[in-house]
Design a protein around this motif. Structure first.
Motif, PDB file in Angstrom:
ATOM      1  N   ASP A   1     101.873 -39.274  49.025  1.00 33.80           N
ATOM      2  CA  ASP A   1     101.678 -40.151  50.178  1.00 33.80           C
ATOM      3  C   ASP A   1     101.127 -41.494  49.702  1.00 33.80           C
ATOM      4  O   ASP A   1     100.890 -41.703  48.508  1.00 33.80           O
ATOM      5  N   THR A   2     100.926 -42.412  50.612  1.00 38.01           N
ATOM      6  CA  THR A   2     100.358 -43.726  50.327  1.00 38.01           C
ATOM      7  C   THR A   2      99.229 -43.972  51.306  1.00 38.01           C
ATOM      8  O   THR A   2      99.388 -43.755  52.505  1.00 38.01           O
ATOM      9  N   LEU A   3      98.086 -44.408  50.796  1.00 45.53           N
ATOM     10  CA  LEU A   3      96.941 -44.756  51.628  1.00 45.53           C
ATOM     11  C   LEU A   3      96.874 -46.271  51.720  1.00 45.53           C
ATOM     12  O   LEU A   3      96.935 -46.965  50.700  1.00 45.53           O
ATOM     13  N   VAL A   4      96.752 -46.786  52.939  1.00 43.97           N
ATOM     14  CA  VAL A   4      96.589 -48.225  53.152  1.00 43.97           C
ATOM     15  C   VAL A   4      95.232 -48.438  53.811  1.00 43.97           C
ATOM     16  O   VAL A   4      94.986 -47.968  54.917  1.00 43.97           O
ATOM     17  N   LEU A   5      94.357 -49.137  53.081  1.00 52.10           N
ATOM     18  CA  LEU A   5      93.026 -49.457  53.601  1.00 52.10           C
ATOM     19  C   LEU A   5      93.042 -50.859  54.198  1.00 52.10           C
ATOM     20  O   LEU A   5      93.598 -51.788  53.599  1.00 52.10           O
ATOM     21  N   ARG A   6      92.428 -50.980  55.361  1.00 48.91           N
ATOM     22  CA  ARG A   6      92.290 -52.274  56.036  1.00 48.91           C
ATOM     23  C   ARG A   6      90.845 -52.416  56.502  1.00 48.91           C
ATOM     24  O   ARG A   6      90.204 -51.427  56.831  1.00 48.91           O
ATOM     25  N   GLY A   7      90.370 -53.659  56.529  1.00 45.64           N
ATOM     26  CA  GLY A   7      88.997 -53.888  56.954  1.00 45.64           C
ATOM     27  C   GLY A   7      88.883 -55.108  57.836  1.00 45.64           C
ATOM     28  O   GLY A   7      89.664 -56.049  57.725  1.00 45.64           O
ATOM     29  N   THR A   8      87.884 -55.069  58.709  1.00 45.46           N
ATOM     30  CA  THR A   8      87.572 -56.181  59.597  1.00 45.46           C
ATOM     31  C   THR A   8      86.072 -56.406  59.584  1.00 45.46           C
ATOM     32  O   THR A   8      85.299 -55.449  59.763  1.00 45.46           O
ATOM     33  N   VAL A   9      85.659 -57.644  59.363  1.00 48.28           N
ATOM     34  CA  VAL A   9      84.230 -57.973  59.412  1.00 48.28           C
ATOM     35  C   VAL A   9      83.784 -57.840  60.860  1.00 48.28           C
ATOM     36  O   VAL A   9      84.359 -58.447  61.756  1.00 48.28           O
ATOM     37  N   THR A  10      82.769 -56.990  61.091  1.00 46.31           N
ATOM     38  CA  THR A  10      82.245 -56.836  62.457  1.00 46.31           C
ATOM     39  C   THR A  10      80.917 -57.562  62.629  1.00 46.31           C
ATOM     40  O   THR A  10      80.557 -57.925  63.739  1.00 46.31           O
ATOM     41  N   GLU A  11      80.186 -57.756  61.514  1.00 46.24           N
ATOM     42  CA  GLU A  11      78.940 -58.529  61.543  1.00 46.24           C
ATOM     43  C   GLU A  11      78.909 -59.404  60.301  1.00 46.24           C
ATOM     44  O   GLU A  11      78.979 -58.908  59.185  1.00 46.24           O
ATOM     45  N   SER A  12      78.800 -60.693  60.506  1.00 45.58           N
ATOM     46  CA  SER A  12      78.774 -61.640  59.391  1.00 45.58           C
ATOM     47  C   SER A  12      77.398 -61.654  58.748  1.00 45.58           C
ATOM     48  O   SER A  12      76.383 -61.456  59.424  1.00 45.58           O
ATOM     49  N   ALA A  13      77.351 -61.893  57.436  1.00 50.98           N
ATOM     50  CA  ALA A  13      76.073 -61.979  56.722  1.00 50.98           C
ATOM     51  C   ALA A  13      75.226 -63.126  57.255  1.00 50.98           C
ATOM     52  O   ALA A  13      74.003 -63.031  57.309  1.00 50.98           O
ATOM     53  N   GLU A  14      75.878 -64.204  57.660  1.00 53.16           N
ATOM     54  CA  GLU A  14      75.138 -65.361  58.158  1.00 53.16           C
ATOM     55  C   GLU A  14      74.435 -65.068  59.470  1.00 53.16           C
ATOM     56  O   GLU A  14      73.423 -65.659  59.787  1.00 53.16           O
ATOM     57  N   GLY A  15      74.949 -64.123  60.235  1.00 49.54           N
ATOM     58  CA  GLY A  15      74.335 -63.799  61.521  1.00 49.54           C
ATOM     59  C   GLY A  15      73.366 -62.639  61.457  1.00 49.54           C
ATOM     60  O   GLY A  15      72.757 -62.289  62.458  1.00 49.54           O
ATOM     61  N   SER A  16      73.194 -62.033  60.287  1.00 48.21           N
ATOM     62  CA  SER A  16      72.330 -60.852  60.211  1.00 48.21           C
ATOM     63  C   SER A  16      70.937 -61.221  59.707  1.00 48.21           C
ATOM     64  O   SER A  16      70.763 -62.157  58.944  1.00 48.21           O
ATOM     65  N   ALA A  17      69.956 -60.452  60.135  1.00 51.01           N
ATOM     66  CA  ALA A  17      68.570 -60.705  59.747  1.00 51.01           C
ATOM     67  C   ALA A  17      68.331 -60.399  58.271  1.00 51.01           C
ATOM     68  O   ALA A  17      67.493 -61.026  57.633  1.00 51.01           O
ATOM     69  N   ASP A  18      69.074 -59.437  57.713  1.00 47.16           N
ATOM     70  CA  ASP A  18      68.826 -59.042  56.319  1.00 47.16           C
ATOM     71  C   ASP A  18      69.873 -59.566  55.338  1.00 47.16           C
ATOM     72  O   ASP A  18      69.893 -59.169  54.180  1.00 47.16           O
ATOM     73  N   GLY A  19      70.752 -60.454  55.775  1.00 46.74           N
ATOM     74  CA  GLY A  19      71.731 -61.055  54.874  1.00 46.74           C
ATOM     75  C   GLY A  19      72.860 -60.140  54.458  1.00 46.74           C
ATOM     76  O   GLY A  19      73.464 -60.341  53.415  1.00 46.74           O
ATOM     77  N   THR A  20      73.138 -59.126  55.266  1.00 51.12           N
ATOM     78  CA  THR A  20      74.249 -58.227  54.948  1.00 51.12           C
ATOM     79  C   THR A  20      75.378 -58.418  55.955  1.00 51.12           C
ATOM     80  O   THR A  20      75.171 -58.884  57.067  1.00 51.12           O
ATOM     81  N   ALA A  21      76.563 -58.042  55.521  1.00 48.30           N
ATOM     82  CA  ALA A  21      77.732 -58.049  56.399  1.00 48.30           C
ATOM     83  C   ALA A  21      78.122 -56.594  56.651  1.00 48.30           C
ATOM     84  O   ALA A  21      77.851 -55.710  55.836  1.00 48.30           O
ATOM     85  N   VAL A  22      78.773 -56.360  57.774  1.00 47.12           N
ATOM     86  CA  VAL A  22      79.281 -55.029  58.091  1.00 47.12           C
ATOM     87  C   VAL A  22      80.791 -55.136  58.245  1.00 47.12           C
ATOM     88  O   VAL A  22      81.288 -56.035  58.934  1.00 47.12           O
TER      89      VAL A  22
END
Length: 162
Positions: A112-133
């Protein structure tokens, strides 16, 4: 296999997968480029052995069939590693995975083939601890294999011990 400092030629071949040590997450809603991975018998077995998962359904096709599966299938630890690779390939070598929370769905079988996709839901610039989700979804021919979120500290914000 490679000389020190040389990248894997397979990863070099795709210019969309270039890593930038200071890559930013971008705004919420930004989509990461997809990563397509062929699911081979070797990948499944090697991932199980590397993660010390000796369950026979991950390396013995006959035993897997006896237990109701059409073939061997990938373990969650290998999937977890592939999700981590997807994020670190995108954000670069300076990023640190702070949290990986995934859930499995359809199994990954050889061929089979696995296709991974991602979407930023929380930007690092908007977070209190400097992380992105990043919300990650991985699909194969059976359907949705993995869903989850990854919290990542980017190069400039990744300080501290790993």
């Amino acid at each position: 296999m490679f000389r020190a400092g040389e990248a894997d030629p397979a990863r070099k071949a795709d210019p969309a997968r270039k890593t930038d040590p200071a890559r930013k997450a971008g705004p919420a809603g930004q989509e990461l480029p997809p990563l397509t991975l062929p699911i081979t018998r070797t990948l499944i077995v090697a991932g199980a052995l590397a993660s010390r998962d000796y369950q026979d359904v991950h390396h013995d096709a006959e035993a897997a069939r006896e237990k109701g599966s059409p073939d061997i299938f990938m373990n969650i630890l290998t999937t977890n590693g592939l999700v981590g690779r997807y994020i670190t390939d995108h954000f670069g070598p300076g990023c640190v995975l702070r949290k990986v929370a995934i859930r499995l769905g359809a199994p990954n079988y050889p061929g089979d083939t696995l296709v991974l996709r991602g979407t930023v839901t929380e930007s690092a610039e908007g977070s209190a601890d400097g992380t992105a989700v990043v919300r990650v979804i991985g699909e194969n021919g059976q359907g949705r294999h993995v869903t989850g979120t990854v919290t990542v500290a980017l190069a400039a914000d990744a300080g501290g011990p790993v």
